[in-house]
Design a protein around this motif. Structure first.
Motif, short mmCIF file in Angstrom:
data_model
loop_
_atom_site.label_atom_id
_atom_site.label_comp_id
_atom_site.label_asym_id
_atom_site.label_seq_id
_atom_site.Cartn_x
_atom_site.Cartn_y
_atom_site.Cartn_z
N LEU A 367 0.82 -1.21 0.00
CA LEU A 367 0.00 0.00 0.00
C LEU A 367 0.85 1.26 0.00
CD1 LEU A 367 -2.90 -0.79 2.47
CD2 LEU A 367 -3.04 -0.48 0.02
N SER A 368 1.99 1.21 0.72
CA SER A 368 2.81 2.41 0.79
C SER A 368 3.74 2.53 -0.41
CB SER A 368 3.64 2.41 2.06
OG SER A 368 4.54 1.33 2.03
N GLY A 369 3.98 1.43 -1.13
CA GLY A 369 4.93 1.47 -2.24
C GLY A 369 6.32 1.77 -1.77
N SER A 370 6.63 1.41 -0.51
CA SER A 370 7.93 1.68 0.12
C SER A 370 8.24 3.16 0.20
CB SER A 370 9.07 0.99 -0.61
OG SER A 370 8.95 -0.39 -0.49
N ASN A 371 7.20 4.00 0.11
CA ASN A 371 7.43 5.44 0.24
C ASN A 371 7.40 5.79 1.73
OD1 ASN A 371 6.40 8.28 0.55
ND2 ASN A 371 6.72 8.24 -1.64
N PRO A 372 8.45 6.45 2.25
CA PRO A 372 8.51 6.71 3.69
C PRO A 372 7.30 7.47 4.23
CG PRO A 372 10.63 7.16 2.68
CD PRO A 372 9.70 6.84 1.57
N ARG A 373 6.85 8.51 3.50
CA ARG A 373 5.73 9.30 4.04
C ARG A 373 4.44 8.48 4.06
NH1 ARG A 373 4.14 14.87 1.25
NH2 ARG A 373 5.98 15.59 2.33
N GLN A 374 4.19 7.71 2.99
CA GLN A 374 2.97 6.90 2.94
C GLN A 374 2.99 5.86 4.05
OE1 GLN A 374 0.24 7.38 1.38
NE2 GLN A 374 1.11 9.10 0.30
N LEU A 375 4.18 5.26 4.28
CA LEU A 375 4.27 4.26 5.35
C LEU A 375 3.95 4.89 6.69
CD1 LEU A 375 5.00 1.44 6.24
CD2 LEU A 375 7.37 2.13 6.39
N ASP A 376 4.47 6.09 6.91
CA ASP A 376 4.21 6.78 8.18
C ASP A 376 2.72 7.07 8.34
OD1 ASP A 376 4.71 10.07 9.43
OD2 ASP A 376 4.83 8.20 10.54
N ARG A 377 2.08 7.53 7.27
CA ARG A 377 0.65 7.86 7.36
C ARG A 377 -0.21 6.62 7.52
NH1 ARG A 377 0.04 13.45 5.00
NH2 ARG A 377 -2.03 13.32 5.84
N LEU A 378 0.20 5.49 6.86
CA LEU A 378 -0.57 4.26 6.99
C LEU A 378 -0.43 3.70 8.39
CD1 LEU A 378 0.16 2.45 3.67
CD2 LEU A 378 -2.05 3.15 4.48
N ALA A 379 0.80 3.76 8.93
CA ALA A 379 1.04 3.14 10.23
C ALA A 379 0.42 3.95 11.36
CB ALA A 379 2.55 3.00 10.47
N GLY A 380 0.01 5.19 11.08
CA GLY A 380 -0.58 6.04 12.12
C GLY A 380 -1.79 5.42 12.78
N PRO A 381 -2.88 5.17 12.01
CA PRO A 381 -4.05 4.60 12.67
C PRO A 381 -3.92 3.12 13.02
CG PRO A 381 -4.51 5.02 10.36
CD PRO A 381 -3.17 5.56 10.62
N LEU A 382 -2.89 2.42 12.57
CA LEU A 382 -2.86 0.97 12.82
C LEU A 382 -2.34 0.62 14.20
CD1 LEU A 382 -1.75 -0.43 9.42
CD2 LEU A 382 -3.94 -0.61 10.51
N GLU B 134 2.84 -0.08 36.47
CA GLU B 134 1.54 0.33 35.92
C GLU B 134 1.46 0.15 34.42
OE1 GLU B 134 0.71 3.95 39.03
OE2 GLU B 134 0.37 4.27 36.88
N LYS B 135 2.60 -0.23 33.78
CA LYS B 135 2.60 -0.23 32.31
C LYS B 135 1.60 -1.22 31.73
CE LYS B 135 6.79 1.93 30.96
NZ LYS B 135 7.99 2.11 30.35
N GLU B 136 1.37 -2.37 32.43
CA GLU B 136 0.47 -3.36 31.83
C GLU B 136 -0.97 -2.89 31.83
OE1 GLU B 136 3.94 -5.50 32.81
OE2 GLU B 136 2.47 -5.28 34.40
N THR B 137 -1.34 -2.01 32.77
CA THR B 137 -2.75 -1.62 32.86
C THR B 137 -3.14 -0.64 31.77
OG1 THR B 137 -2.07 0.10 34.37
CG2 THR B 137 -2.93 -1.93 35.35
N ILE B 138 -2.15 0.01 31.14
CA ILE B 138 -2.48 1.03 30.14
C ILE B 138 -2.68 0.34 28.80
CG2 ILE B 138 -1.68 3.12 29.00
CD1 ILE B 138 -0.17 3.80 31.43
N GLU B 139 -3.86 0.54 28.21
CA GLU B 139 -4.20 -0.07 26.93
C GLU B 139 -3.83 0.89 25.82
OE1 GLU B 139 -5.63 -3.19 26.14
OE2 GLU B 139 -4.88 -2.34 24.26
N CYS B 140 -2.97 0.43 24.89
CA CYS B 140 -2.52 1.34 23.84
C CYS B 140 -3.16 1.06 22.48
CB CYS B 140 -1.00 1.23 23.66
SG CYS B 140 -0.12 1.94 25.04
N ASN B 141 -3.84 -0.07 22.34
CA ASN B 141 -4.39 -0.43 21.04
C ASN B 141 -5.67 0.36 20.79
OD1 ASN B 141 -5.40 -1.67 18.78
ND2 ASN B 141 -4.82 -3.73 19.44
N PRO B 142 -5.69 1.26 19.78
CA PRO B 142 -6.88 2.11 19.59
C PRO B 142 -8.12 1.30 19.21
CG PRO B 142 -5.34 2.43 17.79
CD PRO B 142 -4.66 1.56 18.78
#
Lengths: 382, 243
Positions: A367-382, B134-142
């Motif tokens: 999805l990112s095409g190995s583009n650094p900015r796209q990878l950063d934006r994709l990995a944001g919500p994941l 306390e690190k285990e109690t914090i949930e980081c997965n959105p």
């Protein structure tokens, strides 16, 4: 977690047979894509694809401006600043190490498609030069000087030109933070008059000029001009090396979106800041180097598919910058992608449970095409 | 014989003895655009990669039959929201669709991804600053936070208006799963749209509300509790319900 580390270890082993043992301790496979070498002068091809750490105090001192916004957010979230060592940066560092400072300054133009890491390459070079003790003239984004300017005044020095007090004062403040000791050492060589009553005598440290510019915001652009002139004239003496680092240099030769009071358009050479910066970027001085970046992202009136020097600089800019050394910056190579992916996993940036699997990694790469900015934006919500 | 209306389906003339059911559904001359009226013979598209990677021997009887059917029957067009990505989540897609205004899915999706990123950043900052125990109690997965917050916001019992003898009563009524999910998402979105400062952006406000709902605090949880109390108060009218 150990399995993942071992897999990366064996994959990267092929190219890194001469890796020193301190980089890869046996119990902590995470260090395969990190390197403990935080001095850019000692980075070689061995360190390619690895991330090195810049201590946070150094970041504040060397980069008061100039780091991309997303990277600054990343520094805040991870509590550390890790920059990847890549081939284009290593190339420029090799040229700088071997350059003869008695010859006129060589110009390097970093170009590439959007989001491939041109600004980060420039920041790597700036970090190296500040570690070596050079005087660094870093203009974070020249496009900011040719658009969105609320206050334009007619320059008192030259009736045809226009002043930009806000941009000039912001730049002077950041310049002061990054180059404290040079401002004390360099002395002015002639007397400068600021309006009718104020003046700076000959032989005063440059710091006074900077403070004058910050105190009297109206004359900030002229203060910038004076600073640039003095530095350029004294660089050939050899007491300091000068690095001129300009990001988005194509702004200096394009068009502006500013207009005068009678609604006529302003061309870049009518702006004091741009006029003085153009003089810095010419190669009629010696004792340093000029490293610049082209940028389509902030540029005005340029199509989004343009990335080569010819397209972005136009005829005027190309002729002014010619001859230069072009440095292309490509997308991530497979090894660099592995390194970035591993870093995100290690810092717990990739939280989605599927992102840890091979399928997830393949999907991210595709999805990112190995583009650094796209990878950063994709990995944001994941 | 009665005259035919223009545009009505043709009436059956004589019934011919035919084995199996009629597969030619009547199609009008003007095709409707908003809803899809496929011929009943069309099958649903299959997007999951795993179902195509299974070798032939592992399939059960029904799956073998289904595969043979797919060879002869046509397949419906895949809708744009159908995704074969490993990261796709039906709840998130539903929430994004509810946030969308005038069909601007691009904006809704970017707001959703910015919200998830904002939640992750806040939690990670807390995580890195917290002491070791306390690190285990914090949930980081959105995603876990999102799902848990929605689950916490779902009401158990709802109210419905029933008119009896000229007066309308609020009668406590059980809710289906779909209705509960819809109400939780609707409350969250309305809360974030209305009760925020003019200058705060949606991702910022949404991430705040989701984190509060995850900890069972905040205005949406309060709204759920008010609804439960109303239902408890109107318990006497529960026998008005006839379904």
């Amino acid at each position: 977690q150990l399995d993942r580390g071992c897999a990366l270890h064996t994959a990267a082993r092929g190219g890194l047979s001469s890796v020193s043992s301190q980089d890869v301790p046996a119990q902590r496979p995470r260090a395969i894509f990190h390197t403990s070498e935080s001095d850019p002068a000692k980075h070689t091809e061995q360190h390619e694809g690895r991330l090195y750490n810049i201590p946070l105090e150094e970041v504040k001192a060397v980069f008061p401006h100039g780091l991309p916004h997303r990277f600054q957010q990343q520094i805040q979230t991870f509590n550390e600043a890790r920059v990847m060592v890549r081939k284009p940066a290593l190339e420029i560092l090799a040229y700088l190490k071997g350059s003869n400072f008695a010859h006129p300054a060589v110009r390097y133009v970093i170009y590439g498609e959007r989001g491939t890491g041109k600004t980060m390459t420039l920041c790597h070079v700036v970090h190296y030069c500040s570690r070596q003790g050079w005087l660094v003239l870093h203009v974070p984004d020249a496009h900011l000087w040719v658009k969105n300017c609320k206050e334009l005044f007619q320059s008192s020095y030259n009736k045809d030109r226009l002043d930009q007090p806000l941009q000039a004062s912001v730049w002077l403040k950041n310049f002061k933070t990054s180059n404290e000791r040079f401002l004390q050492e360099i002395k002015t060589q002639k007397k400068y008059m600021w309006g009718k009553r104020e003046s700076t005598e000959e032989g005063r440290p440059l710091r006074e000029v900077v403070e004058q510019g910050l105190a009297r915001v109206r004359s900030a652009s002229d203060a910038v001009g004076v600073v640039l002139r003095e530095i350029k004239q004294q660089s050939h003496r050899g007491s300091f090396r000068l690095l001129v680092a300009v990001d988005g240099v194509n702004a200096l030769w394009g068009r502006t979106t500013l207009s005068k009071e009678d609604k006529s358009p302003v061309s870049p050479e009518e702006l004091t800041l741009v006029h003085n910066l153009r003089k810095m970027v010419t190669n009629d001085w010696n004792g340093g180097a000029i490293v610049t970046t082209l940028s389509q992202t902030g540029s005005l009136f340029k199509p989004s598919s343009a990335y080569t020097p010819q397209e972005l600089l136009g005829k005027e800019g190309f002729d002014a910058l010619d001859p230069f050394v072009p440095i292309p910056v490509p997308n991530y190579s497979p090894r660099e992608f592995e390194s970035c992916y591993g870093y995100y996993l290690e810092r717990k940036w990739l939280q989605h449970e599927k992102a840890h699997t091979e399928d997830g990694k393949a999907e991210l790469q595709f999805l990112s095409g190995s583009n650094p900015r796209q990878l950063d934006r994709l990995a944001g919500p994941l | 014989m009665l005259p035919e209306r223009p545009g009505a389906p043709p009436r059956p003339r004589e019934s011919r003895a035919r084995g199996g059911r009629r597969l030619r559904a009547w199609l009008p001359r003007i095709m409707p655009v908003r809803w899809s009226r496929y011929n009943p013979s069309y099958l649903e598209p299959e997007a999951k990669k795993e179902s195509y990677q299974k070798p032939l021997e592992e399939l059960t009887e029904e799956e073998r039959e289904h595969m043979e059917l797919k060879a002869v029957r046509p397949i419906k067009a895949a809708p744009p929201s159908l995704s074969s990505s490993v990261f796709s989540d039906p709840m998130i897609s539903k929430f994004t669709n509810m946030m969308m205004k005038s069909g601007n899915k691009v904006l809704a999706r970017s707001l959703m991804s910015q919200t998830l990123e904002a939640i992750k950043r806040k939690q990670l900052e807390k995580y890195h600053k917290a002491p070791e125990n306390e690190k285990e109690t914090i949930e980081c997965n959105p995603y876990i936070i999102f799902h848990q917050a929605l689950k916490n916001c779902q009401p158990i019992i709802g109210l419905s208006n029933i008119t009896k003898g000229g007066k309308t009563y609020q009668v406590p009524v059980p809710l289906t799963d779909n209705r509960k999910r819809f109400l939780a998402m609707k409350w969250l979105i309305t809360e974030c749209r209305e009760n925020k400062h003019r200058r705060t952006l949606m991702p910022e406000k949404l991430s705040q509300e989701l984190l509060l709902a995850f900890n069972n605090e905040g205005p949406v949880i309060k709204k759920k509790h008010i609804l439960h109390k109303m239902a408890e108060a109107n318990r006497a009218y529960a026998h008005f319900r006839w379904w």
